[in-house]
Design a protein around this motif. Structure first.
Motif, mmCIF file in Angstrom:
data_model
loop_
_atom_site.group_PDB
_atom_site.id
_atom_site.type_symbol
_atom_site.label_atom_id
_atom_site.label_comp_id
_atom_site.label_asym_id
_atom_site.label_seq_id
_atom_site.Cartn_x
_atom_site.Cartn_y
_atom_site.Cartn_z
ATOM 1 N N ILE A 272 -2.048 58.957 -10.773
ATOM 2 C CA ILE A 272 -3.125 58.358 -11.575
ATOM 3 C C ILE A 272 -3.957 59.467 -12.212
ATOM 4 O O ILE A 272 -4.239 60.498 -11.601
ATOM 5 N N SER A 273 -4.391 59.227 -13.422
ATOM 6 C CA SER A 273 -5.207 60.201 -14.146
ATOM 7 C C SER A 273 -6.550 60.412 -13.452
ATOM 8 O O SER A 273 -7.223 59.440 -13.081
ATOM 9 N N PRO A 274 -6.959 61.674 -13.233
ATOM 10 C CA PRO A 274 -8.291 61.899 -12.635
ATOM 11 C C PRO A 274 -9.417 61.392 -13.540
ATOM 12 O O PRO A 274 -10.465 60.987 -13.040
ATOM 13 N N ILE A 275 -9.199 61.416 -14.850
ATOM 14 C CA ILE A 275 -10.205 60.868 -15.760
ATOM 15 C C ILE A 275 -10.346 59.370 -15.528
ATOM 16 O O ILE A 275 -11.453 58.831 -15.468
ATOM 17 N N TYR A 276 -9.203 58.702 -15.382
ATOM 18 C CA TYR A 276 -9.235 57.266 -15.131
ATOM 19 C C TYR A 276 -9.900 56.981 -13.781
ATOM 20 O O TYR A 276 -10.656 56.007 -13.638
ATOM 21 N N SER A 277 -9.620 57.817 -12.779
ATOM 22 C CA SER A 277 -10.240 57.628 -11.468
ATOM 23 C C SER A 277 -11.757 57.751 -11.562
ATOM 24 O O SER A 277 -12.499 56.953 -10.976
ATOM 25 N N LEU A 278 -12.209 58.765 -12.311
ATOM 26 C CA LEU A 278 -13.647 58.964 -12.466
ATOM 27 C C LEU A 278 -14.282 57.799 -13.212
ATOM 28 O O LEU A 278 -15.352 57.298 -12.837
ATOM 29 N N TRP A 279 -13.611 57.364 -14.283
ATOM 30 C CA TRP A 279 -14.134 56.226 -15.055
ATOM 31 C C TRP A 279 -14.210 54.966 -14.189
ATOM 32 O O TRP A 279 -15.221 54.247 -14.204
ATOM 33 N N ALA A 280 -13.183 54.686 -13.430
ATOM 34 C CA ALA A 280 -13.168 53.506 -12.570
ATOM 35 C C ALA A 280 -14.253 53.590 -11.504
ATOM 36 O O ALA A 280 -14.877 52.585 -11.148
ATOM 37 N N THR A 281 -14.519 54.798 -11.004
ATOM 38 C CA THR A 281 -15.576 54.971 -10.013
ATOM 39 C C THR A 281 -16.942 54.631 -10.605
ATOM 40 O O THR A 281 -17.744 53.913 -9.997
ATOM 41 N N PHE A 282 -17.213 55.160 -11.810
ATOM 42 C CA PHE A 282 -18.496 54.877 -12.455
ATOM 43 C C PHE A 282 -18.642 53.396 -12.775
ATOM 44 O O PHE A 282 -19.715 52.806 -12.587
#
Length: 1011
Positions: A272-282
Motif C-alpha cells: 500500500i502507498s505510504p501517501i495513501y496510508s497517511l491520507w487515510a489516517t488523516f
C-alpha cells in the motif's frame, strides 16, 4: 432485601442544568483544529529543509540579477499585500480569504521560477498531487457528511449532529490534509520498500545525538537533518503493509512505487502507498473527531466542576465592543447608507420639512407659553454644581467606553502641579451631538452609544431596552419631582450625523427614553435651556444640517433671555459645530441667527461657547481690548470617542464678532498632531485594508488597455543597469501616449478618476489650484499603474524566454501529471477508472480544470503569446475574459499596496503642507487614542472652574472588574463605589489611573479678568 421505595435511575439524579452547562463548549461549531494543523505542516516544511539544501539553493540560483529581482518583487509585493493580516485577524472572512488567495497565486508563480529542485522539492508533482488529493478529500468528506446527516434524520445519532457542517471548514481541512501529504511525499517519496531501523534507543542514530560522549557533536548532527529525516520516513511513517493483509480493501487503495535498483525490484507490487496510508489516517481522524464532537456535545472538553467552569468563564469574558468605523471601506453597506441618508436629508428635509418646526408646534399646543418641555431648573437651588461635557461619541467601542468609564466614576483623582485634586462625578452630563457613526440607526445607537454607557454605569434593574417614555420625566419610584432625584442626569443635542435620517432615531432613543445607562434623561426636545445655580445658564442649540438655529428656536431663546436671564447672569452656549473655527478654515460665514442671539440679545452675558464636531480639544480666549466682548472663551472638545482630528491646521488666532481670540490650549499639541499625520504614509493600508476593493480595480482599469506589451526586447537587451532603467521609463511614457491616443477603457477610467480627484479637493482653495492638485494626484496614480503593468509584463516575458511559461498549452500541469501518475502511483486494480465511471467523468474533469485554474501564470502566458502572434481579435470572448481575469488576479496584489501608499502620501502632503483634508486625512487613521472630556464646577462663590481631562492611550483589552463583580448590587448604580463593569486588562493602562489635566481655567461670575 426488599424495599418499597422505587429505584432511582442515574439520569434522575443528575442536575440537567449542570449537565447542559458542562456539555456546552465555549467555541462555536465547527471545530477549530485546522489552524493548529496548518502550523504543524509549516513547521514540518521548515524542519525538513536543511541548511545544506538552502546552501545549495543559493549556489545554484542563477547569478543573473533578473532572477533575484523577480524573487524580491514577488515576495515583497505579496508581503505588503498580506501585512495588515500578519499577527492578527482583522475580520475573519476577509483575512481567511487573503491567506488562501495569497498562498494560491504565490505558489502558482514561484513554482515556475528556477532552482526549487535544489531544495529537493519538485513543485510540479507537489502541486498536481495537492490538487488531486484536495478534490478526492472533498468528495469523500461530502459523502461522509451526507451519510451522517441521513443517520441523524432517521434518529440513529445524537440530536446535536443535526447541525450542518461549515463548507469552508471542510475545504480548509482538506487543504491542510493535502499539504501534509505533499510535504511527506517531498521528503519521503512513495516507495514501498524502506530500510528497516532498530527501535533500540542505544543503537538508533537519532538517539545517539543525546549520548554524553557525543554532546560536542550534537549541533553538527542537528544541522545534518537528513539522518533524522530518514529515520522519520522509515520508522515513524512506514507503510501499513501489503494489500494482501487487508483483502476487503485491496480494490480501494492506491499502491506504492516499487523501489528498483540495478534492474531488480525488491519490493512487493502489492504494498500500500505510504501517501495513501497517511491520507487515510488523516481522514479517519477527521471522521472520528467529528463523530465524537457531534455525538457527545464536546462532553470531554470540560473535565472540571461547574463552579470552576463558571469562574474560568468569567475570567474569559470580554466586552463586545465594535471597532472604529472604516471610513475608507469599499464594501461597507453602512457607508453607502450614510451617503444615501445624507443626500435625502439635504435635498428633502432641509428647507422643506424640519423636525424642529414640528417640536415647536407640539410645544405650543401642549404647554402654551410655559415651555416646560424646553426649560429645566431642577439644579437652580443647589449651592454648587459639578457637570460634564463631551461630544462625538459612538465610534469605536474602546474609546467611547474609556470616556464613559471616567464619567461614571464617583471620584477622579488627578495630579495638578504638586497637588492631587479630587473631582467628583458630575450631577449633569451634556453631550454635544454625533451620538453614533456613521449613520443614525437602531443598531448604531444601541451598539455604539448605549452599550458603552450601560457598561460604564448600569441602568436601573427595572429598565428594559424596549421601553418607550410616553410622559417624561418618568422618575424612579418614590420621587414625584425632578428636583428630588439626586442621581446624574443627561441632556443631549443632535449633531449632523444624527440629522442624516431627519432626526427620527434621535427622537426615539433620546427624547422618548428615560435612561442612557445610569444617567437619567428628562429631555423631551432636541434643544433646551438649563437654569443652573449662581446665575449660570446653559442653552443647548440644535443647528440641524445648515449650521444655524431656526426661527422658532430663536424665538424661544430670545424670549427666555428677555423674561428670565438677568443682567448679571452668565450664559454658556452649547452647539454641535464650532463655527468660529470652521468659518475661519473655510472662509465662510455661518450661524447668523446664533450670532444675532449672542451679540444683540445676550449683550456680553455669553461667557463661554462650547462645541464638538472637531475631534480634538482647543480653547481660544479673547484678547483684552477697548471694544465690547460678546463671548469670552471658545471651547471645542469632540474627543468623546470618535476618530482624532488634527489641531495644527487651525490658526492660533481668530476673530469672531469683531473680537480677537488666541489659542490658549490644544490637545493633542500642534507638534504631536503634525507627527501623527505621518501615519497616512506608513499605516494607511493597515488601517484601511477594505480600501483594497476599490484601489485594485481602479489601477486595473487604468492599465487595462495596455495589456499585453508584446515588444519588450529593447529593455531586456540593454547591457547596463542605467540602460535598462532608461528603456523602462521610455516604455512607460510610450504606454502613456498610447493611453491618450488609442485606448478607450483606460482613457475613460483616467478621465473619471481626474474628475473625482478634482472634486475631492476641498473648495477652500481656488479652482486653478484644485485642478492642479487633482492633476498631480491622478498623475501619481497613473504612473504607478503603468509601472506595475510593465513590471508584470516583464516578468512574464522573462519566464517565456527561458521556457518557464507557455511551453505547451492551458493544461500543461495536468498533462504532465498524467504522464507520471501511473509510474509514481500504480493502480493495478483500476480504482481511478472506477471513480471516473461512477462520477460520470466529473472526477478527472474537476482535477483537469482545477489544475488549469490553479496555474494562473501559464494561462496568462499562453493567452499573451496568442495575442502577440495573432492579435486580440483571435481570442474569443470567453478567452478574453479568462486572460484579463488572470491578469487581474496578480495585478490586484501588485497594485493594492501601491495605491494605498500613493493615496496615503497624498493625504500626508495635503494635511501637513497645504493644510487640506483635515477630515479625510485623520479619519483614515482611525485613531482611538487622545480622548478627553471637560468637567465644570460652579463653586459657592459663583465662579466656573473648567477642567479638561484627557487619556493619551485608550486600552484595547478589557476584563471583568472583580471589585464590580463582588460589590453588592444596587437598584440605582450611581450609588455603587465601583460602577463600571470592565477595567483595562493592564492596570497601568486603565483610564482611571492614566487620566490627566490638559487644561484648567476659571471664569469668574463678575466682569473681572479671567484667570
Amino acid at each position: 432485601m426488599g424495599s418499597d421505595s422505587k429505584s432511582v435511575g442515574l439520569l434522575d439524579t443528575l442536575n440537567m442544568e449542570k449537565v447542559r452547562t458542562i456539555l456546552t463548549h465555549t467555541s462555536p461549531y465547527p471545530h477549530e483544529h485546522s489552524r493548529h494543523a496548518i502550523i504543524a505542516v509549516v513547521v514540518g516544511c521548515l524542519f525538513f529543509i536543511s541548511s545544506d539544501n538552502m546552501h545549495t539553493l543559493i549556489q545554484k540560483l542563477d547569478t543573473n540579477i533578473k532572477w533575484w529581482s523577480m524573487y524580491g518583487c514577488l515576495l515583497g509585493f505579496f508581503y505588503f499585500f498580506s501585512s495588515p493580516f500578519i499577527g492578527k485577524t482583522i475580520k475573519p472572512s476577509y483575512s481567511n480569504f487573503s491567506r488562501w488567495y495569497i498562498a494560491w497565486i504565490l505558489v502558482a508563480s514561484l513554482y515556475h521560477l528556477p532552482s526549487f529542485q535544489s531544495m529537493g522539492v519538485d513543485l510540479r508533482m507537489n502541486l498536481s498531487l495537492f490538487l488531486t488529493i484536495f478534490v478526492s478529500s472533498i468528495l469523500f468528506l461530502l459523502v461522509f457528511h451526507i451519510i451522517f446527516l441521513g443517520l441523524w434524520y432517521v434518529g440513529l445519532v445524537a440530536r446535536v449532529a443535526g447541525k450542518r457542517p461549515e463548507i469552508l471548514t471542510i475545504f480548509q481541512n482538506c487543504a491542510v490534509l493535502s499539504i501534509a501529504c505533499c510535504v511527506f511525499y517531498s521528503h519521503c517519496g512513495n516507495k514501498t520498500l524502506l530500510t528497516k531501523k532498530s527501535f533500540e534507543r542505544r543503537s538508533s542514530g537519532w538517539f545517539t545525538l543525546w549520548n554524553k560522549e557525543e554532546r560536542n557533536t550534537w549541533l553538527a548532527k542537528f544541522v545534518r537533518m537528513n539522518e533524522f529525516k530518514n529515520e522519520i520516513c522509515s520508522s515513524w511513517f512506514a507503510p501499513v503493509g501489503s494489500a494482501s493483509d487487508y483483502p476487503l480493501l485491496s480494490k480501494w487503495v492506491i499502491y506504492g512505487e516499487s523501489n528498483c535498483s540495478n534492474g531488480s525490484c525488491a519490493g512487493s507490487p502489492g504494498d500500500i502507498s505510504p501517501i495513501y496510508s497517511l491520507w487515510a489516517t488523516f481522514i479517519g481522524l477527521y471522521i472520528a473527531n467529528y463523530v465524537v464532537e457531534r455525538s457527545t456535545g464536546w462532553a470531554l472538553s470540560h473535565p472540571m466542576s461547574l463552579k470552576e467552569f463558571e469562574k474560568l468563564k468569567k475570567k474569559q469574558m470580554k466586552p463586545d465592543f465594535l471597532d472604529m468605523v472604516p471610513w475608507y471601506s469599499g464594501t461597507s453597506a453602512d457607508l453607502f447608507k450614510t451617503a444615501f441618508d445624507l443626500l435625502v436629508s439635504v435635498t428633502v428635509f432641509v428647507g422643506r420639512f424640519d423636525m424642529r418646526m414640528m417640536q415647536a408646534a407640539m410645544s405650543r399646543v401642549q404647554d402654551g407659553a410655559k415651555q416646560e418641555d424646553l426649560l429645566y431648573d431642577q439644579f437652580m437651588e443647589k449651592d454648587e454644581l459639578w457637570f460634564d461635557f463631551m461630544a462625538d461619541t459612538g465610534d469605536g467601542g474602546n474609546s467611547s467606553y474609556a470616556i464613559a468609564r471616567l464619567l461614571a466614576q464617583p471620584l477622579l483623582k488627578v495630579q495638578k502641579n504638586d497637588s492631587v485634586l479630587t473631582l467628583p462625578r458630575g450631577n449633569l452630563l451634556l453631550i454635544g451631538g454625533d451620538l453614533a457613526y456613521p449613520n443614525p440607526s437602531a443598531f448604531t445607537y444601541e451598539k455604539r452609544l448605549f452599550r458603552p454607557f450601560e457598561y460604564a454605569l448600569q441602568p436601573p434593574a427595572w429598565y428594559k431596552e424596549e421601553d418607550i417614555a410616553v410622559n417624561k420625566p418618568e422618575l424612579p419610584c418614590g420621587e414625584t419631582q425632578l428636583k428630588q432625584y439626586n442621581g446624574p442626569q443627561c441632556f443631549v443635542i443632535p449633531g449632523n450625523h444624527d440629522w442624516f435620517d431627519g432626526l427620527q432615531t434621535f427622537m426615539r432613543y433620546i427624547c422618548h427614553k428615560s435612561w442612557l445607562g445610569g444617567w437619567f434623561m428628562p429631555q423631551k426636545k432636541s434643544y433646551f435651556a438649563l437654569q443652573l445655580p449662581k446665575g449660570w445658564w446653559i442653552f443647548g442649540l440644535d443647528l440641524a444640517l445648515h449650521c444655524d438655529i431656526d426661527v422658532y428656536q430663536f424665538k424661544f431663546f430670545s424670549e427666555l433671555i428677555k423674561e428670565k436671564v438677568r443682567e448679571n447672569d452668565s450664559v454658556i452656549i452649547m452647539t454641535h459645530e464650532p463655527n468660529w473655527l470652521l468659518d475661519w478654515y473655510w472662509n465662510d460665514v455661518t450661524g447668523k441667527n446664533v450670532s444675532h442671539l449672542i451679540c444683540d440679545h445676550l449683550n456680553g452675558r455669553c461667557r463661554l461657547r462650547m462645541a464638538g464636531d472637531l475631534h480634538h480639544y482647543m480653547r481660544h480666549s479673547y484678547v483684552p481690548s477697548d471694544k465690547p466682548v460678546c463671548v469670552q472663551h471658545l471651547l471645542v472638545n469632540g474627543c468623546g470617542g470618535a476618530f482624532l482630528h488634527p489641531t495644527h491646521v487651525f490658526s492660533n488666532s481668530i476673530k469672531l464678532c469683531g473680537t480677537s481670540f488666541e489659542c490658549k490650549a490644544a490637545y493633542p499639541s500642534f507638534e504631536d498632531s503634525s507627527r501623527i499625520a505621518l501615519g497616512n504614509i506608513l499605516k494607511f493600508r493597515k488601517k484601511n485594508w477594505q480600501f483594497d476593493f476599490f484601489g485594485g480595480i481602479i489601477y486595473f482599469v487604468l492599465a487595462f488597455s495596455m495589456f499585453p506589451q508584446c515588444k519588450l526586447d529593447h529593455i531586456l537587451q540593454d547591457d547596463t543597469f542605467s540602460g535598462h532603467l532608461k528603456s523602462f521609463f521610455i516604455t512607460v511614457w510610450d504606454a502613456f501616449m498610447y493611453l491618450l491616443g488609442r485606448s478607450y477603457v483606460s482613457l475613460a477610467g483616467a478621465f473619471l478618476l481626474l474628475i473625482a480627484a478634482i472634486t475631492f479637493v476641498p473648495n477652500k482653495v481656488s479652482r486653478k489650484r484644485r485642478v492642479l492638485i487633482g492633476v498631480l494626484h491622478v498623475s501619481a496614480h497613473l504612473t504607478s499603474a503603468l509601472i506595475l503593468m510593465l513590471l508584470l509584463e516583464l516578468g512574464l516575458e522573462t519566464c517565456i524566454r527561458h521556457k518557464l511559461l507557455a511551453t505547451s498549452g492551458y493544461h500543461t500541469l495536468y498533462e504532465w501529471y498524467q504522464s507520471v501518475e501511473s509510474e509514481h502511483f500504480p493502480d493495478p486494480t483500476g480504482l481511478r477508472a472506477r471513480m471516473e465511471q461512477w462520477t460520470f467523468g466529473l472526477y478527472p474533469a474537476c482535477i483537469k480544470y482545477l489544475m488549469s485554474a490553479f496555474d494562473v501564470p501559464e494561462v496568462m502566458a499562453v493567452s499573451r503569446n496568442n495575442i502577440c502572434k495573432k492579435g486580440i481579435e483571435s481570442l474569443s470572448r470567453p478567452g478574453a475574459v479568462i486572460y484579463y481575469a488572470s491578469i487581474f488576479l496578480y495585478f490586484w496584489v501588485l497594485s493594492t499596496p501601491v495605491v494605498s501608499l500613493v493615496f496615503g502620501s497624498y493625504l500626508y502632503i495635503c494635511i501637513n503642507w497645504l493644510h487640506l483634508h483635515f477630515d479625510e486625512a485623520f479619519s483614515s487613521l482611525r485613531i482611538a487614542n487622545y480622548k478627553s472630556f471637560t468637567r465644570f464646577h460652579i463653586n459657592r462663590r459663583g465662579d466656573l472652574e473648567v477642567f479638561t481631562l484627557a487619556v493619551d492611550k485608550v486600552p484595547k483589552e478589557w476584563k471583568l472588574d472583580p471589585d464590580w463583580d463582588l460589590e453588592q448590587k444596587q437598584q440605582l448604580s450611581h450609588h455603587r463605589r465601583f460602577p463600571s463593569k470592565w477595567r483595562a486588562t493592564s492596570s497601568q493602562q486603565d483610564p482611571v489611573g492614566t487620566v490627566r489635566i490638559v487644561d484648567h481655567f476659571v471664569i469668574e461670575q463678575t466682569q473681572k479678568s479671567d484667570l
